[in-house]
Design a protein around this motif. Structure first.
Motif, PDB file in Angstrom:
ATOM      1  N   SER A 184       0.822  -1.216   0.000  1.00  0.00           N
ATOM      2  CA  SER A 184       0.000   0.000   0.000  1.00  0.00           C
ATOM      3  C   SER A 184       0.852   1.259   0.000  1.00  0.00           C
ATOM      4  O   SER A 184       0.360   2.346  -0.262  1.00  0.00           O
ATOM      5  CB  SER A 184      -0.957  -0.005   1.188  1.00  0.00           C
ATOM      6  N   PHE A 239      -4.533   6.810  -2.906  1.00  0.00           N
ATOM      7  CA  PHE A 239      -5.366   7.452  -1.903  1.00  0.00           C
ATOM      8  C   PHE A 239      -4.527   8.323  -0.967  1.00  0.00           C
ATOM      9  O   PHE A 239      -3.320   8.142  -0.831  1.00  0.00           O
ATOM     10  CB  PHE A 239      -6.073   6.405  -1.028  1.00  0.00           C
ATOM     11  N   LYS A 298      -6.640   4.597  12.152  1.00  0.00           N
ATOM     12  CA  LYS A 298      -7.026   4.885  10.771  1.00  0.00           C
ATOM     13  C   LYS A 298      -8.545   4.949  10.680  1.00  0.00           C
ATOM     14  O   LYS A 298      -9.248   4.072  11.183  1.00  0.00           O
ATOM     15  CB  LYS A 298      -6.496   3.804   9.817  1.00  0.00           C
ATOM     16  N   THR A 305      -9.583  10.274  -2.664  1.00  0.00           N
ATOM     17  CA  THR A 305      -9.056   9.952  -3.987  1.00  0.00           C
ATOM     18  C   THR A 305      -8.305  11.150  -4.541  1.00  0.00           C
ATOM     19  O   THR A 305      -8.883  12.218  -4.757  1.00  0.00           O
ATOM     20  CB  THR A 305     -10.193   9.556  -4.944  1.00  0.00           C
ATOM     21  N   SER A 313      -5.042   8.727   2.982  1.00  0.00           N
ATOM     22  CA  SER A 313      -5.819   8.189   4.097  1.00  0.00           C
ATOM     23  C   SER A 313      -5.828   9.163   5.264  1.00  0.00           C
ATOM     24  O   SER A 313      -4.893   9.940   5.464  1.00  0.00           O
ATOM     25  CB  SER A 313      -5.257   6.843   4.549  1.00  0.00           C
ATOM     26  N   ARG A 342      -0.397   7.697  -0.168  1.00  0.00           N
ATOM     27  CA  ARG A 342      -0.137   6.299  -0.520  1.00  0.00           C
ATOM     28  C   ARG A 342       0.141   6.227  -2.014  1.00  0.00           C
ATOM     29  O   ARG A 342      -0.761   6.424  -2.819  1.00  0.00           O
ATOM     30  CB  ARG A 342      -1.345   5.435  -0.143  1.00  0.00           C
ATOM     31  N   ASP A 377     -10.742   7.459   2.886  1.00  0.00           N
ATOM     32  CA  ASP A 377      -9.621   7.497   1.959  1.00  0.00           C
ATOM     33  C   ASP A 377      -9.983   8.476   0.844  1.00  0.00           C
ATOM     34  O   ASP A 377     -10.956   8.273   0.114  1.00  0.00           O
ATOM     35  CB  ASP A 377      -9.331   6.121   1.365  1.00  0.00           C
TER      36      ASP A 377
END
Length: 390
Positions: free
Chosen positions: A179, A204, A217, A223, A206, A197, A221
């Motif tokens: 990831s 993404f 977390k 975009t 996060s 990431r 997420d």
């Protein structure tokens, strides 16, 4: 008779006195293990030690005031250095090291180092372990919590920071080992953190929740563009910018503006800047983002996609990004740092092994022609977070 390496001479000079009091410092992490030779990123098996260079930004022109040997790496975004709010300590990660079994190649590292900037001379005062491939690192505004993104582990390491020392608290899983969490940064209020990431399958940013020393977390997420990598957050906490490095095919890549004014955080705008935007930083006045793009500058001479590296200045304007200035820089450029007044910009030229000094005023970029030589390829640079300005 052979001469000692320049970093050894620098340390001899520094041993005579402590780091002088300065108005603002930047710390550049420099990787001596890798060189760019006509488009080939080569491992140097007999390299001198990596270093961290301490730069005074408080005078008429930036100047080097110290250098420390340590382990560092160009692997990962150029945010693998952080400075405590009081400028007493710096924290530097090391994503890779020479393979002990074969010095012509590298293997993932896991070390995080603390530099005591006020020791006589400045020195590494502690080394701790994070996950595999520790890269982007950030310190909260209170100066008591540190987050490290582990690119080869799919995790973020959480450390307590007190009395100049790191102590492990927990590890947050971001995704699987591929990831690729590249950078992690606190929001100014310390209640959230964002993780870029650069896994092409995800792309993404996060969102983490921070409650005291408990970091978790969330299911949010964001975009962004393809492979978000470097990131900056404005001092007023209203905006984040993510540099999306793309797939390295020479296509124009992007920067994404993220709206942090309300939750859930949302991508508000994306702008094309050119091939491979690696370094990104926001100005202290919350109004601009500076971006370094490779533009094919790491390709061989004569390659049809080779170009000149560029420093691109973007204006954050009513939830949109627009380009306001652009200037040529060196090959394989990395990180960026602003002076507190926003008028001086440092740009790391990895292949050229120097740091370029620009002036930015009234929307115009000026190359001062000053170049700060460093021992190794400058791979990451940061200043302490600027105080909030509205």
């Amino acid at each position: 008779m052979s001469r000692p390496p320049r970093w050894a001479l620098a340390l001899t000079i520094l041993a005579a006195s402590a780091l002088p009091a300065v108005a603002q410092i930047a710390v550049s992490g420099n990787d001596s293990k890798r060189r760019l030779e006509n488009g080939v990123n080569r491992v140097v098996s007999d390299a001198t030690t990596d270093t961290a260079t301490i730069i005074d930004l408080g005078g008429r022109a930036p100047r080097v005031v110290g250098e420390v040997p340590l382990s560092h790496s160009v692997v990962g975004p150029p945010t693998s250095v952080a400075i405590t709010p009081d400028e007493r300590y710096a924290i530097v990660t090391s994503a890779e090291r020479l393979d002990p079994a074969n010095s012509s190649r590298t293997v993932p590292d896991n070390r995080v180092q603390v530099i005591d900037l006020r020791a006589t001379p400045p020195r590494v005062s502690q080394v701790v372990e994070a996950g595999a491939g520790p890269s982007g690192v950030s310190i909260n505004r209170a100066g008591n919590l540190v987050l490290v993104a582990n690119r080869n582990a799919g995790t973020v390491s959480v450390f307590r920071f007190a009395n100049g020392a790191l102590a492990p608290v927990s590890t947050v899983t971001i995704g699987n080992a591929t990831s690729s969490p590249a950078h992690v940064q606190f929001t100014p209020d310390g209640r959230r953190a964002l993780v870029t990431r650069d896994d092409p399958a995800g792309s993404f940013v996060s969102v983490l929740t921070v409650e005291g020393e408990t970091v978790t977390k969330t299911d949010r997420d964001i975009t962004a563009g393809i492979r978000p990598y470097g990131m900056g957050i404005t001092a007023d906490g209203r905006w984040a910018v993510a540099a999306n490095i793309g797939r390295g095919g020479g296509d124009a890549d992007t920067v994404t503006l993220i709206d942090l004014r309300r939750e859930p955080y949302l991508a508000a705008d994306t702008i094309s800047v050119g091939p491979t935007p690696e370094g990104i930083q926001v100005s202290p006045d919350n109004r601009h983002a500076a971006v370094t793009i490779h533009n094919g500058s790491a390709r061989p001479q004569g390659h049809p996609l080779r170009g000149r590296g560029q420093l691109v200045m973007l204006r954050i304007d009513n939830g949109r990004l627009r380009e306001v200035a652009r200037a040529p820089i060196g090959d394989w450029a990395q990180g960026i740092a602003f002076s507190r007044d926003g008028r001086t910009i440092l740009v790391q030229n990895m292949a050229d092994r120097n740091i370029a000094v620009f002036r930015f005023q009234d929307g115009r970029l000026t190359d001062t022609r000053q170049r700060i030589a460093v021992n190794g390829g400058p791979a990451a640079i940061r200043t302490a977070d600027a105080p909030t300005r509205r």
